[in-house]
Design an enzyme around this catalytic site. Structure first.
Site, mmCIF file in Angstrom:
data_model
loop_
_atom_site.group_PDB
_atom_site.id
_atom_site.type_symbol
_atom_site.label_atom_id
_atom_site.label_comp_id
_atom_site.label_asym_id
_atom_site.label_seq_id
_atom_site.Cartn_x
_atom_site.Cartn_y
_atom_site.Cartn_z
ATOM 1 N N ARG A 111 47.134 48.066 29.594
ATOM 2 C CA ARG A 111 47.485 47.251 30.764
ATOM 3 C C ARG A 111 46.923 45.844 30.639
ATOM 4 O O ARG A 111 47.488 44.898 31.185
ATOM 5 C CB ARG A 111 46.913 47.894 32.035
ATOM 6 C CG ARG A 111 47.714 49.077 32.534
ATOM 7 C CD ARG A 111 47.219 49.495 33.900
ATOM 8 N NE ARG A 111 46.789 48.309 34.614
ATOM 9 C CZ ARG A 111 45.669 48.206 35.318
ATOM 10 N NH1 ARG A 111 44.871 49.225 35.440
ATOM 11 N NH2 ARG A 111 45.360 47.082 35.922
ATOM 12 N N LYS A 125 45.102 37.773 31.575
ATOM 13 C CA LYS A 125 45.974 38.633 32.401
ATOM 14 C C LYS A 125 45.870 38.239 33.869
ATOM 15 O O LYS A 125 46.874 38.084 34.559
ATOM 16 C CB LYS A 125 45.563 40.104 32.220
ATOM 17 C CG LYS A 125 46.140 41.032 33.271
ATOM 18 C CD LYS A 125 45.675 42.461 33.113
ATOM 19 C CE LYS A 125 44.367 42.821 33.749
ATOM 20 N NZ LYS A 125 44.373 43.029 35.204
ATOM 21 N N ASN A 126 44.639 38.101 34.362
ATOM 22 C CA ASN A 126 44.468 37.891 35.803
ATOM 23 C C ASN A 126 44.796 36.466 36.255
ATOM 24 O O ASN A 126 44.837 36.201 37.454
ATOM 25 C CB ASN A 126 43.059 38.299 36.240
ATOM 26 C CG ASN A 126 42.885 39.807 36.175
ATOM 27 O OD1 ASN A 126 43.875 40.537 36.029
ATOM 28 N ND2 ASN A 126 41.652 40.276 36.281
ATOM 29 N N ASP A 185 34.211 42.853 36.060
ATOM 30 C CA ASP A 185 35.074 43.247 34.941
ATOM 31 C C ASP A 185 34.331 43.304 33.605
ATOM 32 O O ASP A 185 34.919 43.688 32.586
ATOM 33 C CB ASP A 185 36.269 42.286 34.828
ATOM 34 C CG ASP A 185 37.261 42.483 35.959
ATOM 35 O OD1 ASP A 185 37.212 43.529 36.610
ATOM 36 O OD2 ASP A 185 38.080 41.576 36.186
ATOM 37 N N CYS A 188 42.669 53.627 44.035
ATOM 38 C CA CYS A 188 42.570 53.164 42.648
ATOM 39 C C CYS A 188 41.326 53.802 42.060
ATOM 40 O O CYS A 188 40.396 54.159 42.789
ATOM 41 C CB CYS A 188 42.476 51.647 42.690
ATOM 42 S SG CYS A 188 41.898 50.872 41.208
HETATM 43 N N1 EPU Z 1 38.635 43.670 49.623
HETATM 44 C C1 EPU Z 1 38.774 44.081 50.916
HETATM 45 N N2 EPU Z 1 39.941 43.746 51.576
HETATM 46 C C2 EPU Z 1 40.936 43.026 50.993
HETATM 47 C C3 EPU Z 1 40.767 42.603 49.662
HETATM 48 C C4 EPU Z 1 39.601 42.941 48.988
HETATM 49 O O1 EPU Z 1 37.906 44.736 51.491
HETATM 50 O O2 EPU Z 1 41.943 42.758 51.639
HETATM 51 C C5 EPU Z 1 37.403 44.025 48.883
HETATM 52 C C6 EPU Z 1 37.668 44.935 47.682
HETATM 53 O O3 EPU Z 1 37.751 46.294 48.054
HETATM 54 C C7 EPU Z 1 36.498 44.623 46.798
HETATM 55 C C8 EPU Z 1 36.267 43.126 47.043
HETATM 56 O O4 EPU Z 1 36.887 42.844 48.300
HETATM 57 O O5 EPU Z 1 35.377 45.344 47.213
HETATM 58 C C9 EPU Z 1 36.824 42.202 46.008
HETATM 59 O O6 EPU Z 1 38.166 42.540 45.736
HETATM 60 P P1 EPU Z 1 39.251 41.484 45.265
HETATM 61 O O7 EPU Z 1 40.332 41.423 46.280
HETATM 62 O O8 EPU Z 1 38.587 40.216 44.886
HETATM 63 O O9 EPU Z 1 39.819 42.185 43.961
HETATM 64 P P2 EPU Z 1 41.293 42.079 43.453
HETATM 65 O O10 EPU Z 1 41.833 40.741 43.785
HETATM 66 O O11 EPU Z 1 42.061 43.276 43.876
HETATM 67 C C10 EPU Z 1 40.800 41.038 41.112
HETATM 68 C C11 EPU Z 1 41.079 41.392 39.689
HETATM 69 C C12 EPU Z 1 40.202 42.565 39.286
HETATM 70 C C13 EPU Z 1 38.733 42.144 39.453
HETATM 71 C C14 EPU Z 1 38.499 41.726 40.905
HETATM 72 C C15 EPU Z 1 37.097 41.190 41.139
HETATM 73 C C16 EPU Z 1 43.389 40.767 39.413
HETATM 74 C C17 EPU Z 1 44.796 41.189 39.235
HETATM 75 N N3 EPU Z 1 42.486 41.736 39.554
HETATM 76 O O12 EPU Z 1 41.107 42.185 41.887
HETATM 77 O O13 EPU Z 1 40.458 42.809 37.906
HETATM 78 O O14 EPU Z 1 37.899 43.237 39.142
HETATM 79 O O15 EPU Z 1 39.431 40.670 41.270
HETATM 80 O O16 EPU Z 1 36.831 40.111 40.325
HETATM 81 O O17 EPU Z 1 43.087 39.584 39.397
HETATM 82 C C18 EPU Z 1 40.830 44.124 36.014
HETATM 83 O O18 EPU Z 1 41.359 43.140 35.473
HETATM 84 O O19 EPU Z 1 40.547 45.175 35.382
HETATM 85 C C19 EPU Z 1 40.521 44.092 37.427
HETATM 86 C C20 EPU Z 1 40.279 45.190 38.131
#
Ligand code: EPU
Length: 420
Positions: free
Chosen positions: A399, A22-23, A307, A116
């Site tokens: 999802r 998915k990701n 995850d 979230c």
């Molecule tokens: N963060 C910030 N600012 C930003 C972006 C992120 O402070 O602008 C922080 C977040 O709050 C968090 C950390 O950085 O504490 C890491 O967040 P990240 O941006 O890496 O997460 P994401 O890209 O929103 C993806 C996956 C998640 C997975 C995380 C961590 C997708 C669509 N989602 O989320 O997957 O947990 O990386 O590996 O790729 C899931 O599939 O259930 C899921 C939640």
């Protein structure tokens, strides 16, 4: 609304085929916005989030077609540049269209995703990086309004924190920017690697793929000829089914899996007493004599994935001894703990750390899924709980897990999908 009714099982046995990730699929679907040609995507998982993003692209004017073994996306007709609240509220990953739409059209509006279940999940790092590339960004009435009438310009971006979708967004923006963009502290997750590899195979020069420093040479606005690719296997789905094998002390074989992406997960399962037979694309888990307690700290790839935290927490309830699980990525990713406690688990939460005392006999009851991975953790608990467990609010599960009850049913689990 659907719910799952699951019975405990003595053991599972058989083969589970792993779906596409998915990701990885989500940024790759967003990438089609940059394509000058119809893109053919193979091995997309059949999960709600993928349909949501394809619907978002269709709303913007793209033509998405489902064929037997692939989906084609034609974004040549895409003309709308606003991702509206009704879709973004159902899936935060909609933010992935921001970088590519802005890079292609010079303007984009995306509804702010909001909070979230697992934490605040800000997107400040995505926005800061786009501003560094020359975008003007304003937040108005719940929308991010981004403009870059003369296009984006490559620059040096240093992420304060590693962000997976943030890295993906900026890689896509950089691919169409003028000049070179360097991203330092980039995410190294396999899903980001595949995005870079597809761009690279489509003629974009990218250095440092798979490392924390990526350098991308942009096309100065020229669309990219992206053709066909197959999405990598879902390492979190695979990890979840390995936990199903571990918690029921069963032998299960996963096929269409990429063992190289599961290093940290396999290492922890080994510490807990399991062993494996691994080939290029299969993993067979052999049961532990006795499930041993474990210490886990969630971190960015290649360390242990957040995850997989909920699933290992459930597994730890069946270990003989005290396990310590520390969540470092998201501030609120322990919502499953109270549901597991209701099933009889002995878990103490202290800030970001869960202490799990095993082994406890779990009892089937009514429980509520609170987020995607928490949902699968409750299914794992149900496999070993006395009696029957009803898992409600499984729209979270739908999802991101492709046919979970069918795949587990094929190896002997007794799980029914019913209507509330
Ligand atoms: N963060 C910030 N600012 C930003 C972006 C992120 O402070 O602008 C922080 C977040 O709050 C968090 C950390 O950085 O504490 C890491 O967040 P990240 O941006 O890496 O997460 P994401 O890209 O929103 C993806 C996956 C998640 C997975 C995380 C961590 C997708 C669509 N989602 O989320 O997957 O947990 O990386 O590996 O790729 C899931 O599939 O259930 C899921 C939640």
């Amino acid at each position: 609304m659907d719910y799952l009714k699951a019975q405990s099982v003595k053991s599972l046995n058989g083969i589970i085929k792993i779906s596409g990730a998915k990701n990885a699929s989500l940024p790759l679907i967003a990438l089609t916005i940059l394509s000058s040609e119809i893109v053919s995507l193979k091995n997309l998982p059949n999960v709600a989030d993928i349909k949501t993003l394809l619907k978002l692209l269709s709303n913007l004017g793209a033509i998405c077609k489902f064929h037997e073994d692939r989906v084609t996306v034609d974004t040549r007709s895409l003309h709308e540049t606003k991702a509206t609240y009704d879709i973004v509220k159902t899936m935060r990953a909609s933010i992935l269209v921001l970088g590519p739409i802005l890079a292609r059209f010079g303007h984009c509006e995306v509804s702010l995703p909001g909070g979230c279940a697992i934490g605040q999940r800000p997107i400040n790092l995505h926005l800061k990086a786009l501003e560094q590339m020359g975008a003007k960004i304003a937040i108005k009435a719940g929308y991010i309004e981004a403009t870059a009438p003369d296009g984006l310009t490559g620059c040096n971006i240093i992420f304060d924190k590693i962000t997976v979708t943030g890295t993906a967004n900026i890689v896509m923006a950089a691919a169409l920017a003028k000049g070179e963009t360097t991203i330092t502290n980039a995410a190294r997750e396999p899903e980001v690697v595949q995005l870079c590899e597809v761009l690279s195979a489509s003629g974009i020069e990218i250095e440092g793929i798979g490392t924390a420093i990526l350098t991308i040479k942009g096309t100065a606005g020229k669309l990219i000829a992206i053709k066909e690719f197959s999405v990598i296997p879902d390492r979190i789905e695979a990890g979840t089914y390995l936990c199903a094998g571990a918690i029921t002390k069963s032998q299960i074989t996963l096929t269409s899996v990429e063992p190289k992406h599961l290093g940290a997960v396999l290492a922890k399962l080994e510490e807990m007493g399991n062993s494996f037979t691994i080939t290029d694309y299969t993993i067979t888990i052999h049961p532990a004599q006795e499930i041993k307690p474990v210490k886990i700290v969630t971190q960015e790839y290649p360390a242990f994935p957040t995850d997989m935290q909920a699933q290992f927490l459930t597994l730890a309830t069946q270990a003989n001894g005290v396990s310590i699980i520390e969540e470092r990525l998201f501030e609120n990713r322990f919502m499953h703990v109270s549901e597991l406690q209701r099933m009889g688990a002995d878990i103490t939460l202290n800030g970001h750390t869960a202490t799990v005392c095993g082994k406890t006999k779990l009892c089937g009851t009514d429980v509520m899924a609170t987020d995607l991975r928490a949902s699968s953790a409750l299914v794992l608990a149900a496999l070993v709980a006395n009696g029957e467990t009803n898992i409600h609010r499984i729209y979270h599960l739908d999802r991101g897990y492709d046919s979970l009850e069918k795949k587990l049913g094929n190896v002997g689990a007794k799980i029914q999908r019913l209507k509330e």
